[in-house]
Design an enzyme around this catalytic site. Structure first.
Site, PDB file in Angstrom:
ATOM      1  N   ARG A  37      54.937  39.999  16.254  1.00  0.00           N
ATOM      2  CA  ARG A  37      54.652  40.631  14.965  1.00  0.00           C
ATOM      3  C   ARG A  37      53.731  39.800  14.068  1.00  0.00           C
ATOM      4  NH1 ARG A  37      58.350  44.246  12.750  1.00  0.00           N
ATOM      5  NH2 ARG A  37      59.952  43.314  14.069  1.00  0.00           N
ATOM      6  N   TYR A  56      64.263  52.102  11.580  1.00  0.00           N
ATOM      7  CA  TYR A  56      64.913  51.012  10.835  1.00  0.00           C
ATOM      8  C   TYR A  56      64.927  51.270   9.331  1.00  0.00           C
ATOM      9  CZ  TYR A  56      63.151  48.456  15.011  1.00  0.00           C
ATOM     10  OH  TYR A  56      62.818  48.047  16.269  1.00  0.00           O
ATOM     11  N   CYS A  68      59.797  68.002  14.251  1.00  0.00           N
ATOM     12  CA  CYS A  68      60.931  68.810  13.802  1.00  0.00           C
ATOM     13  C   CYS A  68      62.211  67.987  13.697  1.00  0.00           C
ATOM     14  CB  CYS A  68      61.104  69.997  14.732  1.00  0.00           C
ATOM     15  SG  CYS A  68      59.629  71.014  14.723  1.00  0.00           S
ATOM     16  N   GLU A  69      62.218  67.051  12.776  1.00  0.00           N
ATOM     17  CA  GLU A  69      63.377  66.208  12.472  1.00  0.00           C
ATOM     18  C   GLU A  69      63.243  65.815  11.002  1.00  0.00           C
ATOM     19  OE1 GLU A  69      65.573  64.399  14.717  1.00  0.00           O
ATOM     20  OE2 GLU A  69      64.660  64.970  16.624  1.00  0.00           O
ATOM     21  N   TYR A 105      54.613  46.882  17.057  1.00  0.00           N
ATOM     22  CA  TYR A 105      55.661  47.891  17.253  1.00  0.00           C
ATOM     23  C   TYR A 105      55.230  49.241  16.692  1.00  0.00           C
ATOM     24  CZ  TYR A 105      57.913  43.496  18.205  1.00  0.00           C
ATOM     25  OH  TYR A 105      58.177  42.254  18.707  1.00  0.00           O
TER      26      TYR A 105
HETATM   27  C1  LIG Z   1      60.535  40.849  20.819  1.00  0.00           C
HETATM   28  C2  LIG Z   1      60.590  39.452  21.330  1.00  0.00           C
HETATM   29  C3  LIG Z   1      59.690  38.493  20.855  1.00  0.00           C
HETATM   30  C4  LIG Z   1      58.701  38.764  19.753  1.00  0.00           C
HETATM   31  O1  LIG Z   1      59.313  38.954  18.533  1.00  0.00           O
HETATM   32  P1  LIG Z   1      58.425  39.022  17.187  1.00  0.00           P
HETATM   33  O2  LIG Z   1      59.425  39.209  16.128  1.00  0.00           O
HETATM   34  O3  LIG Z   1      57.506  40.180  17.327  1.00  0.00           O
HETATM   35  O4  LIG Z   1      57.695  37.739  17.075  1.00  0.00           O
HETATM   36  C5  LIG Z   1      59.727  37.237  21.415  1.00  0.00           C
HETATM   37  N1  LIG Z   1      60.620  36.927  22.406  1.00  0.00           N
HETATM   38  C6  LIG Z   1      61.485  37.840  22.882  1.00  0.00           C
HETATM   39  C7  LIG Z   1      62.416  37.440  23.950  1.00  0.00           C
HETATM   40  C8  LIG Z   1      61.508  39.114  22.365  1.00  0.00           C
HETATM   41  O5  LIG Z   1      62.392  39.998  22.820  1.00  0.00           O
END
Ligand SMILES: *Cc1c(COP(=O)(O)O)cnc(C)c1O
Length: 417
Positions: free
Chosen positions: A276, A316, A342-343, A371
């Protein structure tokens, strides 16, 4: 910092007017900024410049081949969670020597694939997985390099769906069992223990939970060393948060300082799995208003992107900013920005102050680089959106909008109908 800014009243991505892309590509589409992706990757990488480290970008955040190629060109590796992500990473040219494989449910065929590609290491999440990997590696005459993913029981103080480092979560091996599992792993013929791994959650906005987790795994590394199990890699996962609304997450440099302070004498290669923080604010989702509605209690802006394109708000209840692609100086209204699905859960923003959009107006949903597309679906038989990357004053489609024929690909009407 990102490169989505206004020139006069027009929203630009780097040097390109977003309206112009919409005209050529149609809507909805995800739009990524090359300069922002690069800047964020480099900021993270530089935060650890003084220590041996490897940045394994978390593919599930945004797995487009163009994005993966960009990071591999910057020296990045990949954190994968499925055979499909391995396929993408290899196709994008990521060095298998920089690929780590996480996830609680790796299947034997996926293990085989990863062993065949000779990836750097598996982050093993359970006793049974360890046995399975040992068997598969033995069958192939290989040794599988592993870390155990340790669950340190630390509260990351984030949304419960994206907390992973608490006792009640399905991830990893409880830290209290770690030592005995490591002894067991070390006794297996086709397993080579090389690291310790932990990932406590996503969208963390404080440094302290990372440090708390690190203290626990560091103690484990030292214990293992005492027993002659040499740990070369310490994988600290991903999880650093970004600003969607008013969050003030630590800058990668500060996160880096805190981690380095704890690990500098440990003699390990640090591995990170950021997702992210690198891609989140490097992308937006552009949608066109189809209709507007004045309900009895609410105003609705109905756009052509919905929860199938961007799931986070409905999944979320997340906040993501709404930006007009062409600003007007009319007074703002309060409205729900919704999609055509349709939700009633199909919304991109609730009770939000927005410009009084009219049919045909464009808006961009901010912070959609992570995401976003990867969580999108074909629900309501909607074609998945196009993806576009801008670099300077040019742009290219990096994934075509799906066609109707893509929607039924592989479907068959059986002979008995
Ligand atoms: C999803 C995930 C990440 C990345 O998470 P971010 O919050 O996007 O940085 C890193 N390692 C594992 C094992 C994950 O499941």
């Amino acid at each position: 910092m990102h490169h989505f800014n206004y020139k006069e009243d027009d929203l630009y991505c780097e040097e390109v007017n977003v309206s112009k892309i919409a005209e050529e590509v149609g809507t909805p589409f995800f739009l990524y900024s090359h300069a922002t992706l690069t800047r964020h990757f480099e900021a993270f990488d530089k935060a650890f410049a003084e220590v041996p480290h490897l940045v394994c970008y978390s593919v599930k955040a945004n797995s487009n081949l163009a994005v993966l190629r960009l990071f591999s060109g910057l020296g990045g590796g990949a954190d994968i969670v499925s055979g499909g992500e391995l396929f993408r990473a290899i196709k994008a040219g990521i060095d298998p020597d920089k690929i780590v494989y996480s996830g609680v449910g790796k299947k034997e065929e996926e293990m085989e694939y990863a062993l065949k590609e000779n990836i750097l290491m598996f982050n093993v999440e359970s006793h049974q997985e360890l046995d399975a990997l040992n068997t598969v590696a033995g069958r192939m005459g290989k040794k599988a390099r592993i870390s155990l993913r340790v669950n340190p029981d630390v509260d990351p103080k984030t949304h419960p769906y994206i907390s992973t480092g608490l006792k009640q979560n399905k991830f990893g091996i409880p830290i209290s069992d770690a030592l005995s599992e490591y002894r067991y792993a070390n006794s297996l013929e086709n397993i080579e223990v090389v690291g310790v791994d932990c990932h406590i959650g996503s969208q963390l906005t404080q440094t302290q939970p990372f440090v708390d987790a690190l203290k626990k795994v560091k103690a484990l590394v030292l214990q293992l060393r005492d027993e002659g199990i040499n740990i070369k890699y310490l994988d600290l996962g991903g999880g650093l948060g970004i600003t969607y609304d008013e969050e003030e997450p630590p800058h990668p440099t500060d996160y880096g300082k805190a981690i380095i302070a704890e690990t500098k004498d440990l003699g390990v290669i640090l591995v990170f799995e950021p997702g992210r923080v690198i891609v989140g604010n490097a992308g937006v989702l552009v949608s066109k208003v189809t209709y507007t509605k004045e309900g009895e209690e609410k105003n609705f802006i109905i756009g052509d992107a919905g929860m199938n394109d961007l799931a986070r708000p409905s999944l979320y209840g997340s906040y993501q900013g709404i930006m007009a692609v062409k600003k007007s100086d009319e007074a703002l209204i309060v409205a729900d920005v919704v999609g055509p699905i349709c939700e009633s859960g199909d919304f991109l923003a609730k009770d939000r102050e927005v410009q009084p959009f009219k049919p045909g107006d464009l808006f961009a949903v901010a912070s959609s680089g992570a995401y976003g597309f990867t969580m999108s679906s074909n629900y309501n038989s909607r074609r998945r959106a196009a993806e576009v990357m801008v670099k300077g004053d040019s742009f290219e489609v990096i994934r075509e909008r799906e066609e109707y024929s893509d929607l039924v690909k592989g479907e068959k009407i059986p002979s008995f109908l």
